[in-house]
Design a protein around this motif. Structure first.
Motif, PDB file in Angstrom:
ATOM      1  N   TRP A 201       5.937 -63.718   7.162  1.00 60.55           N
ATOM      2  CA  TRP A 201       6.784 -64.564   6.314  1.00 60.55           C
ATOM      3  C   TRP A 201       6.680 -64.097   4.861  1.00 60.55           C
ATOM      4  O   TRP A 201       5.576 -63.875   4.358  1.00 60.55           O
TER       5      TRP A 201
ATOM      6  N   HIS B 139       7.142 -65.919   2.231  1.00 53.90           N
ATOM      7  CA  HIS B 139       6.417 -66.889   1.391  1.00 53.90           C
ATOM      8  C   HIS B 139       4.907 -66.749   1.562  1.00 53.90           C
ATOM      9  O   HIS B 139       4.149 -67.035   0.631  1.00 53.90           O
ATOM     10  N   ASN B 140       4.482 -66.289   2.752  1.00 60.15           N
ATOM     11  CA  ASN B 140       3.043 -66.031   2.918  1.00 60.15           C
ATOM     12  C   ASN B 140       2.609 -64.813   2.104  1.00 60.15           C
ATOM     13  O   ASN B 140       1.500 -64.769   1.570  1.00 60.15           O
ATOM     14  N   SER B 141       3.477 -63.800   2.042  1.00 62.47           N
ATOM     15  CA  SER B 141       3.158 -62.623   1.221  1.00 62.47           C
ATOM     16  C   SER B 141       2.990 -63.039  -0.233  1.00 62.47           C
ATOM     17  O   SER B 141       2.032 -62.638  -0.909  1.00 62.47           O
TER      18      SER B 141
ATOM     19  N   ALA C 172      -0.233 -65.137  -0.660  1.00 59.74           N
ATOM     20  CA  ALA C 172      -1.465 -64.334  -0.568  1.00 59.74           C
ATOM     21  C   ALA C 172      -1.679 -63.528  -1.844  1.00 59.74           C
ATOM     22  O   ALA C 172      -2.808 -63.418  -2.351  1.00 59.74           O
TER      23      ALA C 172
ATOM     24  N   ASP D  32       5.105 -69.324  14.537  1.00 55.39           N
ATOM     25  CA  ASP D  32       4.917 -67.895  14.822  1.00 55.39           C
ATOM     26  C   ASP D  32       5.095 -67.578  16.301  1.00 55.39           C
ATOM     27  O   ASP D  32       5.247 -66.415  16.668  1.00 55.39           O
TER      28      ASP D  32
END
Ligand code: SF4
Length: 285
Positions: free
Chosen positions: A49, A51-53, A56, A259
């Motif tokens: 995703w 937005h997860n990148s 993080a 997921d």
């Protein structure tokens, strides 16, 4: 019940080793829990995703900012650290990726501009742990601040687009477990939890009472007990139908963000997988 006590069908029961996310995954959808933690070979996950990148990279940049000597904890340094930590997975195209990177850089620069670089948190990405009757709970806290007589404070960075409320801090099982585990690990009183929402600069604060924190820990323990018993039964060997009944699907809006949507016909029937960049609050070009 303590470690070594007898559990399912007289088998010795071990403490469930779990981060709070394991408990919340089970609460959100038991099938998702099984797909993520138990099924082997592990089912394929969906693509990363965007937005997860972004999240993080922001977390890494802020953690690394605190690792610098105080004299180098500057606003431009935070921007450089964000660029160094940037991840490009999940974006629709280079243009969207660059826009998100620029926005993330602004977020961390604006955030550190309000920090005192001479403060020294008690912990940055610090692992804390807590044992209950049924679980060995652990977690990595974004930041733990020393607020003197108030004790230590759990700080959790948030980069999502949703506006947060005090209820988010008050009801968060993860934050409560982090607070109790911080107190246990650091031998300092910890009742306050804070959500630092980087997109808006808002800080949401909740002070747990002793009873409130104890209630959260009891709830975590009770979920862990339920999971531990199910998992032990699952690992002892059950049919596919039994496994499905033990870990039922909980279909809903979450399914589009799951997921394991592609491995779950029931979830896929109610919500198609969202685009990997759908969690960004950036226009799609
Ligand atoms: S798609 Fe929905 S029902 Fe299926 S595992 Fe994911 S959250 Fe659960």
């Amino acid at each position: 019940m303590s470690e070594g006590q007898l559990g399912f069908e007289g088998m010795p029961r071990r403490l469930l080793q779990a981060a709070p996310s394991r408990l919340s995954t089970y609460q959100d959808c038991p099938r998702r829990y099984r797909l993520r933690y138990l099924d082997r070979p592990a089912p394929p996950k969906g693509p990363p995703w965007a937005h997860n990148s972004l999240g993080a990279a922001v977390h890494t940049a802020l953690a690394n900012w605190w690792k610098l000597p105080p004299t180098r904890r500057t606003v431009p340094a935070a921007g450089v650290l964000l660029d160094d930590a940037w991840l490009s997975d999940g974006f629709r195209n280079d243009e969207q990726c660059a826009a998100a990177r620029s926005r993330a850089r602004q977020m961390v620069e604006r955030y550190v501009a309000d920090l005192d670089p001479h403060d020294e948190p008690v912990g940055v990405e610090r692992t804390v742990a807590l044992k209950t009757d049924h679980a060995a709970l652990f977690g990595r806290v974004d930041r733990i601040d020393d607020r003197g007589a108030e004790g230590v404070v759990v700080v959790d960075y948030k980069t999502g687009r949703h506006l947060l409320t005090v209820d988010d801090a008050r009801t968060s099982l993860a934050l409560a477990v982090y607070a109790a585990a911080s107190e246990r690990t650091l031998h300092r009183r910890c009742r306050r939890v804070e959500l630092h929402h980087l997109p808006t600069g808002e800080v949401i604060v909740w002070d747990h009472s002793d009873d409130g924190l104890a209630r959260h820990v009891r709830r975590a323990d009770s979920i862990a007990a339920e999971i531990a018993e199910l998992d032990q039964r699952f690992r002892s060997g059950v049919s596919h139908a039994e496994a499905d009944a033990m870990y039922p699907t909980k279909v809903g809006q979450l399914c589009g963000w799951c997921d394991y949507n592609r491995s779950c016909p029931q979830g896929a029937a109610v919500a198609r997988p969202r685009d990997p960049w759908a969690g960004l609050d950036l226009p799609v070009s």
